[in-house]
Design a protein around this motif. Structure first.
Motif, PDB file in Angstrom:
ATOM      1  N   ALA A  40       0.823  -1.208   0.000  1.00  0.00           N
ATOM      2  CA  ALA A  40       0.000   0.000   0.000  1.00  0.00           C
ATOM      3  C   ALA A  40       0.855   1.255   0.000  1.00  0.00           C
ATOM      4  N   ALA A  41       1.980   1.229   0.674  1.00  0.00           N
ATOM      5  CA  ALA A  41       2.824   2.416   0.777  1.00  0.00           C
ATOM      6  C   ALA A  41       3.557   2.735  -0.517  1.00  0.00           C
ATOM      7  N   THR A  42       3.829   1.724  -1.350  1.00  0.00           N
ATOM      8  CA  THR A  42       4.622   1.974  -2.547  1.00  0.00           C
ATOM      9  C   THR A  42       3.788   2.043  -3.820  1.00  0.00           C
ATOM     10  N   ALA A  43       2.512   1.789  -3.767  1.00  0.00           N
ATOM     11  CA  ALA A  43       1.695   1.786  -4.975  1.00  0.00           C
ATOM     12  C   ALA A  43       1.353   3.201  -5.406  1.00  0.00           C
ATOM     13  N   PRO A  44       1.636   3.538  -6.686  1.00  0.00           N
ATOM     14  CA  PRO A  44       1.215   4.839  -7.187  1.00  0.00           C
ATOM     15  C   PRO A  44      -0.315   4.941  -7.155  1.00  0.00           C
ATOM     16  N   ALA A  45      -0.841   6.144  -7.053  1.00  0.00           N
ATOM     17  CA  ALA A  45      -2.285   6.344  -6.982  1.00  0.00           C
ATOM     18  C   ALA A  45      -2.974   5.716  -8.182  1.00  0.00           C
ATOM     19  N   GLY A  46      -4.006   4.933  -7.939  1.00  0.00           N
ATOM     20  CA  GLY A  46      -4.773   4.300  -9.006  1.00  0.00           C
ATOM     21  C   GLY A  46      -4.060   3.141  -9.679  1.00  0.00           C
ATOM     22  N   HIS A  47      -2.969   2.693  -9.105  1.00  0.00           N
ATOM     23  CA  HIS A  47      -2.195   1.618  -9.718  1.00  0.00           C
ATOM     24  C   HIS A  47      -2.239   0.394  -8.815  1.00  0.00           C
ATOM     25  N   ARG A  48      -2.657  -0.723  -9.344  1.00  0.00           N
ATOM     26  CA  ARG A  48      -2.706  -1.954  -8.558  1.00  0.00           C
ATOM     27  C   ARG A  48      -1.393  -2.697  -8.741  1.00  0.00           C
ATOM     28  N   LEU A  49      -0.708  -2.972  -7.640  1.00  0.00           N
ATOM     29  CA  LEU A  49       0.568  -3.677  -7.711  1.00  0.00           C
ATOM     30  C   LEU A  49       0.379  -5.151  -8.001  1.00  0.00           C
ATOM     31  N   HIS A  50       1.283  -5.665  -8.778  1.00  0.00           N
ATOM     32  CA  HIS A  50       1.354  -7.100  -8.994  1.00  0.00           C
ATOM     33  C   HIS A  50       2.598  -7.549  -8.251  1.00  0.00           C
ATOM     34  N   ASN A  82       8.283 -10.363 -14.040  1.00  0.00           N
ATOM     35  CA  ASN A  82       7.031 -11.101 -14.142  1.00  0.00           C
ATOM     36  C   ASN A  82       6.983 -11.788 -15.494  1.00  0.00           C
ATOM     37  N   GLU A  83       6.788 -13.100 -15.478  1.00  0.00           N
ATOM     38  CA  GLU A  83       6.737 -13.859 -16.728  1.00  0.00           C
ATOM     39  C   GLU A  83       5.532 -13.466 -17.556  1.00  0.00           C
ATOM     40  N   ALA A  84       5.633 -13.732 -18.843  1.00  0.00           N
ATOM     41  CA  ALA A  84       4.554 -13.403 -19.759  1.00  0.00           C
ATOM     42  C   ALA A  84       3.322 -14.252 -19.463  1.00  0.00           C
ATOM     43  N   ALA A  85       2.179 -13.597 -19.420  1.00  0.00           N
ATOM     44  CA  ALA A  85       0.908 -14.312 -19.312  1.00  0.00           C
ATOM     45  C   ALA A  85       0.412 -14.547 -20.740  1.00  0.00           C
ATOM     46  N   GLN A  86      -0.594 -15.342 -20.874  1.00  0.00           N
ATOM     47  CA  GLN A  86      -1.113 -15.648 -22.202  1.00  0.00           C
ATOM     48  C   GLN A  86      -1.520 -14.370 -22.925  1.00  0.00           C
ATOM     49  N   GLY A  87      -0.935 -14.132 -24.098  1.00  0.00           N
ATOM     50  CA  GLY A  87      -1.267 -12.967 -24.901  1.00  0.00           C
ATOM     51  C   GLY A  87      -0.569 -11.687 -24.480  1.00  0.00           C
ATOM     52  N   GLU A  88       0.320 -11.741 -23.493  1.00  0.00           N
ATOM     53  CA  GLU A  88       1.024 -10.550 -23.027  1.00  0.00           C
ATOM     54  C   GLU A  88       2.532 -10.776 -23.071  1.00  0.00           C
ATOM     55  N   HIS A  89       3.268  -9.671 -23.002  1.00  0.00           N
ATOM     56  CA  HIS A  89       4.723  -9.736 -22.888  1.00  0.00           C
ATOM     57  C   HIS A  89       5.093  -9.866 -21.414  1.00  0.00           C
ATOM     58  N   ALA A  90       6.292 -10.366 -21.175  1.00  0.00           N
ATOM     59  CA  ALA A  90       6.823 -10.327 -19.821  1.00  0.00           C
ATOM     60  C   ALA A  90       7.022  -8.862 -19.462  1.00  0.00           C
ATOM     61  N   TYR A  91       7.055  -8.559 -18.177  1.00  0.00           N
ATOM     62  CA  TYR A  91       7.239  -7.168 -17.781  1.00  0.00           C
ATOM     63  C   TYR A  91       8.023  -7.081 -16.478  1.00  0.00           C
ATOM     64  N   LEU A  96       8.490  -5.722 -21.561  1.00  0.00           N
ATOM     65  CA  LEU A  96       9.805  -6.081 -22.092  1.00  0.00           C
ATOM     66  C   LEU A  96       9.671  -6.762 -23.443  1.00  0.00           C
ATOM     67  N   ASP A  97      10.814  -7.081 -24.036  1.00  0.00           N
ATOM     68  CA  ASP A  97      10.842  -7.747 -25.338  1.00  0.00           C
ATOM     69  C   ASP A  97      10.081  -9.076 -25.301  1.00  0.00           C
ATOM     70  N   ALA A  98       9.591  -9.484 -26.461  1.00  0.00           N
ATOM     71  CA  ALA A  98       8.849 -10.738 -26.543  1.00  0.00           C
ATOM     72  C   ALA A  98       9.711 -11.942 -26.160  1.00  0.00           C
ATOM     73  N   ASP A  99      11.030 -11.837 -26.371  1.00  0.00           N
ATOM     74  CA  ASP A  99      11.907 -12.965 -26.048  1.00  0.00           C
ATOM     75  C   ASP A  99      12.647 -12.786 -24.716  1.00  0.00           C
ATOM     76  N   ALA A 100      12.183 -11.872 -23.862  1.00  0.00           N
ATOM     77  CA  ALA A 100      12.814 -11.655 -22.557  1.00  0.00           C
ATOM     78  C   ALA A 100      12.643 -12.898 -21.690  1.00  0.00           C
ATOM     79  N   THR A 101      13.729 -13.289 -21.036  1.00  0.00           N
ATOM     80  CA  THR A 101      13.700 -14.466 -20.163  1.00  0.00           C
ATOM     81  C   THR A 101      13.982 -14.126 -18.707  1.00  0.00           C
ATOM     82  N   GLY A 102      14.271 -12.868 -18.416  1.00  0.00           N
ATOM     83  CA  GLY A 102      14.524 -12.456 -17.039  1.00  0.00           C
ATOM     84  C   GLY A 102      14.887 -10.982 -16.973  1.00  0.00           C
TER      85      GLY A 102
END
Length: 123
Positions: A40-50, A55-64, A97-103
């Motif tokens: 709660a202390a580090t989340a920017p306003a209106g931004h939900r932290l993951h 974070n590995e790529a989810a289906q249909g998304e890039h890693a980030y 991140l790039d589509a081929d990012a691994t870490g």
């Protein structure tokens, strides 16, 4: 007349159950007092932290990379499948991140760890 032991020992089964209960209570207390306020202390306003960091790529998304601080831009090192590593300046929040990012991870040794222009890249 029989003598009784003045200090009866608790039964082993009861003792292990009490220890287990104490450990569980301590874990719950730690989770409630450390994790929630930190997010709660580090989340920017209106931004939900993951998950902060890679974070590995989810289906249909890039890693980030999720940078959870709200007042700094930092250098991260990104690894890619066949193209090698590079550094990237990221600001608070989510950076795709790039589509081929691994870490990816924060690199405090690269140029002091802090940067000032999100999106810049280095070797």
């Amino acid at each position: 007349m029989t003598s009784r032991d003045p200090s009866p020992t608790p039964r082993p089964r009861r003792r292990s159950r009490l220890i287990g209960l104490a450990v569980h209570a301590a874990a719950c207390l730690l989770a409630c007092t450390v994790t929630a306020p930190a997010q709660a202390a580090t989340a920017p306003a209106g931004h939900r932290l993951h998950n902060c960091g890679w974070n590995e790529a989810a289906q249909g998304e890039h890693a980030y990379y999720e940078h959870c601080a709200t007042d700094t831009d930092v250098w991260i090192q990104v690894t890619r499948l066949f193209r090698g590593k590079y550094h990237r300046c990221v600001g608070p929040g989510r950076t795709n991140l790039d589509a081929d990012a691994t870490g990816a991870w924060y690199d405090s040794t690269y140029r002091g760890g802090l940067c000032s222009h999100p999106g810049d890249t280095g070797p």
